[in-house]
Motif scaffolding. Structure first.
Motif, PDB file in Angstrom:
ATOM      1  N   LEU A 195       0.846  -1.191   0.000  1.00  0.00           N
ATOM      2  CA  LEU A 195       0.000   0.000   0.000  1.00  0.00           C
ATOM      3  C   LEU A 195       0.875   1.232   0.000  1.00  0.00           C
ATOM      4  O   LEU A 195       1.794   1.346   0.789  1.00  0.00           O
ATOM      5  CB  LEU A 195      -0.869   0.048   1.265  1.00  0.00           C
ATOM      6  N   PRO A 196       0.594   2.213  -0.875  1.00  0.00           N
ATOM      7  CA  PRO A 196       1.428   3.406  -0.864  1.00  0.00           C
ATOM      8  C   PRO A 196       1.264   4.173   0.428  1.00  0.00           C
ATOM      9  O   PRO A 196       0.174   4.245   0.985  1.00  0.00           O
ATOM     10  CB  PRO A 196       0.901   4.230  -2.051  1.00  0.00           C
ATOM     11  N   SER A 197       2.375   4.713   0.927  1.00  0.00           N
ATOM     12  CA  SER A 197       2.295   5.522   2.123  1.00  0.00           C
ATOM     13  C   SER A 197       1.577   6.815   1.778  1.00  0.00           C
ATOM     14  O   SER A 197       1.981   7.516   0.884  1.00  0.00           O
ATOM     15  CB  SER A 197       3.715   5.810   2.612  1.00  0.00           C
ATOM     16  N   PRO A 198       0.483   7.145   2.453  1.00  0.00           N
ATOM     17  CA  PRO A 198      -0.314   8.290   2.041  1.00  0.00           C
ATOM     18  C   PRO A 198       0.239   9.630   2.522  1.00  0.00           C
ATOM     19  O   PRO A 198      -0.351  10.648   2.294  1.00  0.00           O
ATOM     20  CB  PRO A 198      -1.664   8.007   2.675  1.00  0.00           C
ATOM     21  N   TYR A 199       1.328   9.627   3.232  1.00  0.00           N
ATOM     22  CA  TYR A 199       1.822  10.887   3.765  1.00  0.00           C
ATOM     23  C   TYR A 199       3.332  10.918   3.678  1.00  0.00           C
ATOM     24  O   TYR A 199       3.982   9.920   3.455  1.00  0.00           O
ATOM     25  CB  TYR A 199       1.420  11.029   5.233  1.00  0.00           C
ATOM     26  N   THR A 200       3.857  12.110   3.860  1.00  0.00           N
ATOM     27  CA  THR A 200       5.301  12.255   3.926  1.00  0.00           C
ATOM     28  C   THR A 200       5.635  12.600   5.354  1.00  0.00           C
ATOM     29  O   THR A 200       5.057  13.510   5.920  1.00  0.00           O
ATOM     30  CB  THR A 200       5.746  13.410   3.026  1.00  0.00           C
ATOM     31  N   ALA A 236      -6.247   5.262   4.887  1.00  0.00           N
ATOM     32  CA  ALA A 236      -5.182   5.522   3.897  1.00  0.00           C
ATOM     33  C   ALA A 236      -4.972   7.003   3.633  1.00  0.00           C
ATOM     34  O   ALA A 236      -3.847   7.450   3.445  1.00  0.00           O
ATOM     35  CB  ALA A 236      -5.515   4.806   2.598  1.00  0.00           C
ATOM     36  N   GLY A 237      -6.054   7.799   3.594  1.00  0.00           N
ATOM     37  CA  GLY A 237      -5.873   9.226   3.298  1.00  0.00           C
ATOM     38  C   GLY A 237      -7.190   9.880   2.950  1.00  0.00           C
ATOM     39  O   GLY A 237      -8.266   9.333   3.193  1.00  0.00           O
ATOM     40  N   LEU A 238      -7.092  11.070   2.344  1.00  0.00           N
ATOM     41  CA  LEU A 238      -8.285  11.827   1.954  1.00  0.00           C
ATOM     42  C   LEU A 238      -8.390  11.818   0.436  1.00  0.00           C
ATOM     43  O   LEU A 238      -7.367  11.803  -0.252  1.00  0.00           O
ATOM     44  CB  LEU A 238      -8.157  13.277   2.422  1.00  0.00           C
ATOM     45  N   ASN A 239      -9.629  11.862  -0.065  1.00  0.00           N
ATOM     46  CA  ASN A 239      -9.777  11.987  -1.524  1.00  0.00           C
ATOM     47  C   ASN A 239      -9.824  13.475  -1.908  1.00  0.00           C
ATOM     48  O   ASN A 239      -9.637  14.352  -1.059  1.00  0.00           O
ATOM     49  CB  ASN A 239     -10.992  11.199  -2.027  1.00  0.00           C
ATOM     50  N   GLU A 240     -10.119  13.741  -3.170  1.00  0.00           N
ATOM     51  CA  GLU A 240     -10.042  15.129  -3.663  1.00  0.00           C
ATOM     52  C   GLU A 240     -11.077  16.051  -3.012  1.00  0.00           C
ATOM     53  O   GLU A 240     -10.922  17.267  -3.008  1.00  0.00           O
ATOM     54  CB  GLU A 240     -10.108  15.171  -5.200  1.00  0.00           C
ATOM     55  N   VAL A 241     -12.143  15.458  -2.425  1.00  0.00           N
ATOM     56  CA  VAL A 241     -13.102  16.324  -1.717  1.00  0.00           C
ATOM     57  C   VAL A 241     -12.968  16.168  -0.192  1.00  0.00           C
ATOM     58  O   VAL A 241     -13.911  16.378   0.564  1.00  0.00           O
ATOM     59  CB  VAL A 241     -14.571  16.074  -2.181  1.00  0.00           C
ATOM     60  N   SER A 242     -11.768  15.791   0.217  1.00  0.00           N
ATOM     61  CA  SER A 242     -11.416  15.720   1.641  1.00  0.00           C
ATOM     62  C   SER A 242     -12.245  14.725   2.444  1.00  0.00           C
ATOM     63  O   SER A 242     -12.495  14.927   3.639  1.00  0.00           O
ATOM     64  CB  SER A 242     -11.517  17.105   2.302  1.00  0.00           C
ATOM     65  N   ARG A 243     -12.696  13.659   1.792  1.00  0.00           N
ATOM     66  CA  ARG A 243     -13.381  12.604   2.545  1.00  0.00           C
ATOM     67  C   ARG A 243     -12.376  11.492   2.823  1.00  0.00           C
ATOM     68  O   ARG A 243     -11.507  11.201   1.998  1.00  0.00           O
ATOM     69  CB  ARG A 243     -14.555  12.041   1.747  1.00  0.00           C
TER      70      ARG A 243
END
Ligand SMILES: Nc1ncnc2c1ncn2[C@@H]1O[C@H](COP(=O)(O)OP(=O)(O)O)[C@@H](O)[C@H]1O
Ligand SMILES: Nc1ccn([C@@H]2O[C@H](COP(=O)(O)O)[C@@H](O)[C@H]2O)c(=O)n1
Ligand SMILES: [Mg+2]
Length: 479
Positions: A26-31, A449-456
């Motif tokens: 799984l890609p790391s969703p943050y730096t 994993a992270g947020l999508n383009e509408v911050s969900r």
């Protein structure tokens, strides 16, 4: 042809399995904010590798740094651990410096090529192998033909007299250890080591010690002790301290990467029960009743865990057998604060755990997902005297949470008295809140994993409040 000494990382390589149960692909969703370098074009970040745990070990000469590192490495035998010595980055002396070697200060920060050290660490943190120079203490030169290959690992230990001196190097470290040994003991060890291993005579060792080693210890090394998280008195003789450090590292290695970075983030221990409940509430086809039922169970777990972070005092009670039981008494000045509306879904669990607890409310008006305007708050007048359990089941961008926390701080609540409870958190929200409020604690049950383009939040569980209170279109059909 350069001659490489291959440094194999110790321990087995668990390449396909992450300890948090997510596949390592799984890609790391943050730096990571502590790993601030920008990767060069030839160094495309390898997103499939886990962030290594970086330990800095500093202390005066002959304090036992190398010995302590080797003991830690031995005890961490189940993990891949590599040692990087700051000594390897000593600059080789020029011919004119060689002529007056007694005048050269090897204990000054400028004696090291810190840019090269940072470059090597950046590569290791990016999951790449590096070739570290091999330094000769007799010739005061680096080898031109031999390098030591250091492979990417779970744990990187960076050891040296001045590894805490430069902030950019310190910022790489998740744990900083200072090895503190008595100055006379260090001098005695240094005389023995330098005469036996580094081709020196006693007079030159003493002269160098008085002229450079001790003054630089006083000017640079000792002042950097304040950056240490852990100080080990008596160096390698202190087996208890080394055991505790190894235990801490093992705990950190078993945690989500973000927990290694933020010491104020707590993810409740995952079990199959918890995974099962998450599977149910994340399923868009679950009935409204089941969604509320399993959410309540999970919320209760998070609340119980959060309460465990409250301060306590020792308390003794007499048991029915007439014996004394020594236990603890939790802090009683509490207040729940729910971020309206979904936070209100957590109030019942909090009331069930803390009889009669006061509950305040904060409503943050959101313009889309980036709005900031606060429009409503109802909080007890003595809020500043209470420990706060801030309630919101989903931490997404962290904008609403930050405003709620800011408001509590404005009302006089110390940041360290706030425990923020949620069911799922996005890494972006964690970074936002943990960085801005380092003394507050976040307790969550899963990190997504992270947020999508509408911050969900992705994968997330949709609009929690709507699903819990049955106000979404979907749940009307799913009683
Ligand atoms: N607890 C100890 N008792 C006796 N000798 C020690 C102890 N710890 C380290 N030494 C010795 O002292 C010298 C310096 O230790 P080392 O670990 O190399 O220190 P540093 O890396 O801080 O310079 C080495 O020769 C080492 O074997
Ligand atoms: N050519 C050199 C390079 C360094 N030193 C001394 O080494 C010490 C650092 O190594 P430790 O293992 O003791 O931490 C440092 O104090 C330098 O004085 C040297 O003598 N010659
Ligand atoms: Mg050493």
């Amino acid at each position: 042809m350069p001659d490489y000494v291959i440094e194999g990382a110790s321990g087995p390589h668990f390449s396909g399995l992450r300890l948090d149960g997510l596949p390592s692909s799984l890609p790391s969703p943050y730096t990571s904010p502590v790993h601030r370098f920008s990767a060069s074009a030839t160094l495309a970040p390898d997103s499939s590798h886990e962030q290594p745990f970086v330990i800095g070990v500093s202390g005066g000469t002959a304090s036992g740094k190398t010995t302590v590192c080797n003991m830690i490495i031995q005890q961490l035998h189940d993990h891949r651990v590599v040692l990087v010595n700051q000594d390897s980055f000593y600059r080789g002396l020029t011919p004119s410096e060689m002529e007056r070697v007694q005048e050269y200060n090897f204990d000054h920060p400028d004696a090291f090529d810190t840019e090269q050290l940072l470059d090597c660490m950046q590569k290791l943190l990016g999951g790449h192998s590096v070739q570290v120079p091999v330094y000769d203490f007799k010739k005061h030169q680096r080898s031109t033909v031999t390098f030591r290959q250091v492979n990417a690992s779970d744990v990187i230990i960076l050891e040296g007299i001045l590894v805490f001196h430069e902030q950019r190097v310190r910022d790489l470290m998740n744990l900083k250890i200072f090895v503190d040994s008595d100055a006379d003991v260090r001098l005695a060890r240094r005389i023995r080591r330098d005469t036996v291993e580094r081709g020196r005579d006693v007079c030159s060792v003493l002269e160098q010690y008085a002229k450079f080693v001790k003054p630089s210890f006083d000017d640079f090394i000792h002042p950097s002790k304040k950056y240490a998280d852990v100080i080990i008195p008596r160096g390698s003789d202190n087996q208890v301290a080394i055991d505790l450090i190894v235990q801490h590292i093992q705990t950190k290695l078993g945690q989500h990467d973000l927990c290694k970075i933020y010491s104020n983030l707590y993810v409740i221990q995952s079990t199959f029960q918890i995974r099962g409940m998450h599977t149910l509430i994340r399923d868009r086809d679950i009935s409204k009743h089941d969604f509320a039922f399993y959410s309540d169970r999970l919320i209760r777990l998070v609340v119980e865990h959060g309460l465990g972070h409250l301060p306590f005092t020792e308390k003794q009670v007499v048991t029915p057998t007439g014996s004394i039981y020594t236990g603890v008494d939790f802090c009683k000045k509490l207040c729940g604060v729910s971020i309206i509306r979904s936070g209100e879904s957590m109030e019942n669990a909090l009331r069930a755990c803390c009889k009669g607890i006061k509950i305040g409310k904060i409503l943050i008006h959101r313009h889309g997902d980036h709005g900031k305007q606060l429009i409503y708050e109802k909080l007890p007048r003595d809020i500043s005297e209470r420990h706060i359990l801030l309630l919101d089941p989903v931490l997404a961008t962290g904008n609403s949470a930050s405003q709620a926390i800011e408001l509590l701080i404005q009302k006089g609540v110390p940041e360290s008295h706030i425990i923020f409870l949620n069911l799922i958190s996005a890494p972006e929200g964690i970074q936002c809140v943990c960085k801005r409020f380092p003394s507050l604690k976040i307790v969550t049950s899963e990190i997504d994993a992270g947020l999508n383009e509408v911050s969900r939040v992705i994968p997330g569980m949709g609009e929690f409040g709507d699903r819990y209170f049955g106000t979404d279109d979907y749940s009307h059909n799913k009683q």
